[in-house]
Design a protein around this motif. Structure first.
Motif, PDB file in Angstrom:
ATOM      1  N   ASN A  53      13.444   8.385   5.005  1.00  0.00           N
ATOM      2  CA  ASN A  53      14.191   9.651   4.979  1.00  0.00           C
ATOM      3  C   ASN A  53      13.261  10.857   5.076  1.00  0.00           C
ATOM      4  OD1 ASN A  53      16.756   8.430   4.656  1.00  0.00           O
ATOM      5  ND2 ASN A  53      16.345   8.124   2.473  1.00  0.00           N
ATOM      6  N   THR A  54      11.984  10.610   5.230  1.00  0.00           N
ATOM      7  CA  THR A  54      11.021  11.704   5.308  1.00  0.00           C
ATOM      8  C   THR A  54      10.005  11.430   6.393  1.00  0.00           C
ATOM      9  OG1 THR A  54       9.286  12.894   4.110  1.00  0.00           O
ATOM     10  CG2 THR A  54       9.614  10.599   3.515  1.00  0.00           C
ATOM     11  N   GLN A  55       9.420  12.473   6.909  1.00  0.00           N
ATOM     12  CA  GLN A  55       8.333  12.313   7.872  1.00  0.00           C
ATOM     13  C   GLN A  55       6.971  12.280   7.185  1.00  0.00           C
ATOM     14  OE1 GLN A  55       8.701  11.727  11.296  1.00  0.00           O
ATOM     15  NE2 GLN A  55      10.764  11.398  10.479  1.00  0.00           N
ATOM     16  N   ASP A  56       6.944  12.485   5.859  1.00  0.00           N
ATOM     17  CA  ASP A  56       5.688  12.454   5.114  1.00  0.00           C
ATOM     18  C   ASP A  56       5.401  11.025   4.674  1.00  0.00           C
ATOM     19  OD1 ASP A  56       5.379  15.170   5.432  1.00  0.00           O
ATOM     20  OD2 ASP A  56       6.352  15.654   3.534  1.00  0.00           O
ATOM     21  N   ILE A  57       4.987  10.204   5.615  1.00  0.00           N
ATOM     22  CA  ILE A  57       4.757   8.794   5.342  1.00  0.00           C
ATOM     23  C   ILE A  57       3.406   8.612   4.645  1.00  0.00           C
ATOM     24  CG2 ILE A  57       4.509   6.496   6.351  1.00  0.00           C
ATOM     25  CD1 ILE A  57       7.305   7.634   6.661  1.00  0.00           C
ATOM     26  N   VAL A  58       3.439   7.954   3.492  1.00  0.00           N
ATOM     27  CA  VAL A  58       2.215   7.599   2.755  1.00  0.00           C
ATOM     28  C   VAL A  58       2.165   6.078   2.677  1.00  0.00           C
ATOM     29  CG1 VAL A  58       0.958   7.750   0.579  1.00  0.00           C
ATOM     30  CG2 VAL A  58       2.279   9.729   1.409  1.00  0.00           C
ATOM     31  N   MET A  59       1.071   5.502   3.158  1.00  0.00           N
ATOM     32  CA  MET A  59       0.987   4.051   3.273  1.00  0.00           C
ATOM     33  C   MET A  59      -0.236   3.509   2.527  1.00  0.00           C
ATOM     34  SD  MET A  59       2.868   1.680   4.647  1.00  0.00           S
ATOM     35  CE  MET A  59       3.852   2.802   5.643  1.00  0.00           C
ATOM     36  N   VAL A  60       0.000   2.521   1.668  1.00  0.00           N
ATOM     37  CA  VAL A  60      -1.076   1.810   0.982  1.00  0.00           C
ATOM     38  C   VAL A  60      -1.503   0.633   1.858  1.00  0.00           C
ATOM     39  CG1 VAL A  60      -1.667   0.435  -1.061  1.00  0.00           C
ATOM     40  CG2 VAL A  60      -0.247   2.504  -1.294  1.00  0.00           C
ATOM     41  N   VAL A  61      -2.801   0.454   2.034  1.00  0.00           N
ATOM     42  CA  VAL A  61      -3.294  -0.589   2.936  1.00  0.00           C
ATOM     43  C   VAL A  61      -4.472  -1.319   2.302  1.00  0.00           C
ATOM     44  CG1 VAL A  61      -4.307  -1.095   5.201  1.00  0.00           C
ATOM     45  CG2 VAL A  61      -2.575   0.694   4.994  1.00  0.00           C
ATOM     46  N   GLY A  62      -4.488  -2.611   2.428  1.00  0.00           N
ATOM     47  CA  GLY A  62      -5.622  -3.401   1.958  1.00  0.00           C
ATOM     48  C   GLY A  62      -5.286  -4.874   2.019  1.00  0.00           C
ATOM     49  N   GLY A  63      -6.263  -5.700   1.653  1.00  0.00           N
ATOM     50  CA  GLY A  63      -6.029  -7.131   1.736  1.00  0.00           C
ATOM     51  C   GLY A  63      -6.972  -7.912   0.852  1.00  0.00           C
ATOM     52  N   ARG A  66     -10.166 -11.619   3.469  1.00  0.00           N
ATOM     53  CA  ARG A  66     -10.331 -12.724   4.407  1.00  0.00           C
ATOM     54  C   ARG A  66     -10.772 -12.245   5.791  1.00  0.00           C
ATOM     55  NH1 ARG A  66      -6.352 -16.524   4.657  1.00  0.00           N
ATOM     56  NH2 ARG A  66      -5.725 -16.032   2.518  1.00  0.00           N
ATOM     57  N   TYR A  67     -11.233 -13.182   6.573  1.00  0.00           N
ATOM     58  CA  TYR A  67     -11.724 -12.912   7.925  1.00  0.00           C
ATOM     59  C   TYR A  67     -10.665 -12.160   8.738  1.00  0.00           C
ATOM     60  CZ  TYR A  67     -14.042 -13.839  12.400  1.00  0.00           C
ATOM     61  OH  TYR A  67     -14.670 -13.711  13.614  1.00  0.00           O
ATOM     62  N   PHE A  68     -11.094 -11.130   9.458  1.00  0.00           N
ATOM     63  CA  PHE A  68     -10.283 -10.274  10.334  1.00  0.00           C
ATOM     64  C   PHE A  68      -9.553  -9.180   9.580  1.00  0.00           C
ATOM     65  CE2 PHE A  68      -6.889  -9.611  13.711  1.00  0.00           C
ATOM     66  CZ  PHE A  68      -7.767  -9.088  14.658  1.00  0.00           C
ATOM     67  N   MET A  69      -9.782  -9.066   8.260  1.00  0.00           N
ATOM     68  CA  MET A  69      -9.109  -8.026   7.483  1.00  0.00           C
ATOM     69  C   MET A  69      -9.624  -6.639   7.829  1.00  0.00           C
ATOM     70  SD  MET A  69      -9.225  -7.175   3.436  1.00  0.00           S
ATOM     71  CE  MET A  69     -10.811  -6.369   3.696  1.00  0.00           C
ATOM     72  N   ARG A  70     -10.929  -6.451   7.810  1.00  0.00           N
ATOM     73  CA  ARG A  70     -11.490  -5.114   8.024  1.00  0.00           C
ATOM     74  C   ARG A  70     -11.111  -4.580   9.397  1.00  0.00           C
ATOM     75  NH1 ARG A  70     -15.814  -3.459   4.334  1.00  0.00           N
ATOM     76  NH2 ARG A  70     -16.507  -2.043   5.961  1.00  0.00           N
ATOM     77  N   GLU A  71     -11.169  -5.419  10.413  1.00  0.00           N
ATOM     78  CA  GLU A  71     -10.796  -4.967  11.753  1.00  0.00           C
ATOM     79  C   GLU A  71      -9.323  -4.532  11.793  1.00  0.00           C
ATOM     80  OE1 GLU A  71     -13.561  -8.601  12.456  1.00  0.00           O
ATOM     81  OE2 GLU A  71     -12.278  -7.777  10.866  1.00  0.00           O
ATOM     82  N   THR A  72      -8.488  -5.271  11.075  1.00  0.00           N
ATOM     83  CA  THR A  72      -7.052  -4.955  11.096  1.00  0.00           C
ATOM     84  C   THR A  72      -6.758  -3.672  10.332  1.00  0.00           C
ATOM     85  OG1 THR A  72      -6.576  -7.318  11.280  1.00  0.00           O
ATOM     86  CG2 THR A  72      -4.756  -5.891  10.657  1.00  0.00           C
ATOM     87  N   VAL A  73      -7.495  -3.403   9.259  1.00  0.00           N
ATOM     88  CA  VAL A  73      -7.337  -2.115   8.574  1.00  0.00           C
ATOM     89  C   VAL A  73      -7.598  -0.973   9.565  1.00  0.00           C
ATOM     90  CG1 VAL A  73      -8.228  -0.592   6.768  1.00  0.00           C
ATOM     91  CG2 VAL A  73      -7.892  -3.020   6.283  1.00  0.00           C
ATOM     92  N   ILE A  89      -3.752   5.240   1.728  1.00  0.00           N
ATOM     93  CA  ILE A  89      -4.509   4.940   0.514  1.00  0.00           C
ATOM     94  C   ILE A  89      -5.030   3.517   0.680  1.00  0.00           C
ATOM     95  CG2 ILE A  89      -4.444   4.715  -1.998  1.00  0.00           C
ATOM     96  CD1 ILE A  89      -1.949   6.576  -1.917  1.00  0.00           C
ATOM     97  N   ILE A  90      -6.347   3.370   0.770  1.00  0.00           N
ATOM     98  CA  ILE A  90      -6.962   2.097   1.135  1.00  0.00           C
ATOM     99  C   ILE A  90      -7.924   1.659   0.035  1.00  0.00           C
ATOM    100  CG2 ILE A  90      -8.361   0.895   2.872  1.00  0.00           C
ATOM    101  CD1 ILE A  90      -7.449   3.006   4.905  1.00  0.00           C
ATOM    102  N   GLY A  91      -7.895   0.392  -0.298  1.00  0.00           N
ATOM    103  CA  GLY A  91      -8.836  -0.143  -1.271  1.00  0.00           C
ATOM    104  C   GLY A  91     -10.254  -0.122  -0.727  1.00  0.00           C
ATOM    105  N   GLN A  92     -11.211   0.144  -1.589  1.00  0.00           N
ATOM    106  CA  GLN A  92     -12.612   0.200  -1.170  1.00  0.00           C
ATOM    107  C   GLN A  92     -13.018  -1.121  -0.518  1.00  0.00           C
ATOM    108  OE1 GLN A  92     -15.360   0.816  -4.412  1.00  0.00           O
ATOM    109  NE2 GLN A  92     -16.950   1.646  -3.075  1.00  0.00           N
ATOM    110  N   GLY A  93     -13.626  -1.009   0.661  1.00  0.00           N
ATOM    111  CA  GLY A  93     -13.980  -2.198   1.418  1.00  0.00           C
ATOM    112  C   GLY A  93     -12.782  -2.887   2.039  1.00  0.00           C
ATOM    113  N   GLY A  94     -11.625  -2.204   1.999  1.00  0.00           N
ATOM    114  CA  GLY A  94     -10.386  -2.816   2.467  1.00  0.00           C
ATOM    115  C   GLY A  94      -9.740  -3.727   1.434  1.00  0.00           C
TER     116      GLY A  94
END
Length: 562
Positions: A53-63, A66-73, A89-94
């Motif tokens: 309902n808003t254009q102010d999208i805030v997204m948490v990202v991390g994993g 495992r292999y291929f995680m950093r590239e996908t972030v 908002i991303i966890g340190q090191g992904g």
């Protein structure tokens, strides 16, 4: 100057990008195909934009590291920025455990989160990867959202991206990339702060001070919870470094299967036995599962959640404050927690496998503590199962039993008192992994036909020791939104209340996993502390006879017994 212009890249759909509650899981090499990951990420953002309902999208990202995680972030940020995401908002090191991400989504009031994990499945270039979307309550996306994402993958003709170059994932802080803000956080610090509001860390430290010989060993299985476990056990509780093992997240989990059970957590099991450990615990690859074991007892997940529920309102500050509103378990999980719910006089729910069903009840204020026999335990503090939460809950309970109740506090003693009060639901699960799909489906069809046949109820098995009293394919009507979930597992209930349940699972990336759940209730005081496999062997034999698994699959032994 960097180019922050949006680029449109033509693409075509890939078949089979249908996410489940656990997201889209495939082999790494599938995700590495040109445009495969980009298509799914674009479809996710297109759906989020349609649903929001808003254009102010805030997204948490991390994993889970495992292999291929950093590239996908990096891919997620490039595509998300091009689609107008205001902030990541991303966890340190992904790095972001699944429960920690759920917490941050909730506390930061994010639109949702993209979690890069295949949970307890192996990692590495030849193994599994996954992308999962969680909604604003911090829980897995409901079927309406995953269906919308899937529909978008079937219609996609282009994706958008902005080429930033490499985003710095390792330095905590806030940076701007064009119009998009990227905040890197120490996700372990946030998570541990949350646990400190739930549990009585002062009581735990007092217990450890009084009992310096009480041995604790935590095994992160080379998964995401290593840094979290270090902060809890060595920094907060002051335990020696030797109290934690395998706590560096590795892209292939050190070649191990990061699943906290007696088979795959073999290093922990061996160490607990050799060192005489009083509380051994493990968490899985993404941190949402747990195992509790000691030098003289293994706590089944079904028993673990029941014991936590039994002591919650007495021992754990969070539940002292909120009370216990209701309890729940997945259908295959043993009925031990049902007996606690009856004693506490609170609502009890039996739901299909899948954490989203618990989330609905939590959001409605009807559920406090819940669990799945697949080593998942949690509460309404977030909307995911939470491995470290369950481990610290046990430590809090042990400290309470010792310091407040002045009772023997070994895990075996705690379980013995529980069984004397409630009786024991003996429980085991046999997993047959990576079965040829056609063989598994033929076996399951045989079972479906068998249990609906008119003469099945009343049949006797095991030298007439077990009489079928009812059998069905479990169906669930959600008491919150009235949605109906059918075909959730084949149940056979015998006249003595013993149960056998059969399910096909699709959480792996190849083949099929056939699971057999076996449960028998015992109230005789002289028969409460037997080895589970000994107590259940007659019923296990019945389960194998009914399923005819060797005939259909050629398998003579399960891959894993829990």
């Amino acid at each position: 100057m960097p180019d922050f212009n949006v680029k449109t890249v033509p693409t075509t759909p890939f078949a089979g990008q249908k996410p489940g509650t656990s997201g889209l899981r495939k082999k790494v090499k599938v995700f590495q195909q040109p445009n495969y990951t980009e298509n799914f990420v674009q479809a996710t953002f297109s759906t989020v934009l349609d649903e929001s309902n808003t254009q102010d999208i805030v997204m948490v990202v991390g994993g889970d590291g495992r292999y291929f995680m950093r590239e996908t972030v990096q891919t997620i940020v490039r595509i998300g920025a091009a689609n107008g995401v205001k902030k990541f908002i991303i966890g340190q090191g992904g790095i972001f455990s699944t429960p920690a991400a759920s917490n941050v989504i909730r506390t930061r009031k994010a639109t949702g989160g993209i979690l890069l994990t295949a949970s307890h499945n192996p990692g590495g270039p030849e193994n599994d990867f996954g992308i999962k979307y969680n909604v604003s309550n911090g829980g897995p996306a409901p079927e309406s959202v995953t269906n919308a994402i899937y529909k978008a993958t079937t219609e996609i003709t282009e994706y958008k991206e902005i080429q930033f170059g490499e985003i710095d994932l390792d330095t905590v802080g806030i940076r701007k990339y064009g119009e998009t803000e990227v905040e890197i956080i120490d996700s372990a610090a946030d998570y541990v702060s949350m646990l400190e509001t739930i549990f009585d860390f002062d009581l735990i430290k007092a217990f450890l001070s009084k009992n310096p010989d009480f041995k604790i060993l935590f095994d992160a299985l080379n998964g995401v919870t290593g840094p979290y476990g270090k902060k809890i056990f060595t920094e907060k509780l002051g335990l020696p470094e030797t109290s934690t093992i395998q706590c560096v997240p590795l892209v292939d989990f050190g070649g191990e299967h990061p699943d906290p059970n007696l088979t795959y957590a073999h290093k922990l099991v061996d160490s607990v036995n050799k060192m005489g450990v009083d509380l051994g615990a493990a968490s899985d690859g993404d941190g949402d599962r747990n195992m509790i074991i000691s030098k003289d007892w293994f706590v089944t997940p079904s028993d673990s959640v029941a014991v936590i529920a039994e002591y919650a309102a007495q021992a754990i500050p969070y539940f002292k404050k909120t009370g216990v509103k209701g309890l729940a378990r997945s259908m295959p999980t043993s009925g031990a927690i049902d007996r606690v719910a009856k004693k506490l006089n609170v609502e009890m729910f039996e739901v299909p496998t899948g954490w989203k069903f618990f989330g609905n009840l939590m959001d409605a204020g009807r559920l406090s503590i819940c669990g799945e026999e697949s080593f998942g335990t949690g509460s309404d503090h977030i909307r995911e199962k939470d491995g470290l939460w369950a481990i610290v809950a046990w430590l809090n309970i042990i400290a309470y039993v010792d310091l407040k109740l002045n009772l023997p506090c070994s895990i075996r003693a705690i379980m013995n008192r529980f069984y004397l009060k409630y009786g024991r639901n003996y429980f085991t699960r046999y997993d047959y992994e990576e079965i040829e799909s056609s063989h598994a489906e033929a076996m399951y069809s045989h079972l479906e036909s068998l249990i609906v046949s008119p003469d099945f109820v009343g049949r006797k098995f095991g030298n007439n020791a077990f009489t079928v009293s009812c059998a069905d394919n479990f169906s669930y009507v959600d008491p919150v939104d009235s949605s109906v979930s059918k075909n959730q597992g084949l149940r056979i209930v015998f006249s003595d209340s013993s149960r056998i349940i059969f399910r096909l699972s699709g959480t792996g990336s190849s083949g099929a996993t056939f699971r057999v759940y076996i449960e028998k209730y015992e109230s005789n005081e002289d028969s409460l502390m037997l080895e589970a496999q000994d107590a259940l062997k007659p019923l296990v034999d019945v389960a194998l006879e009914i399923s005819q698994i060797t005939k259909f699959t050629g398998r003579t032994e399960p891959t894993v017994i829990t």
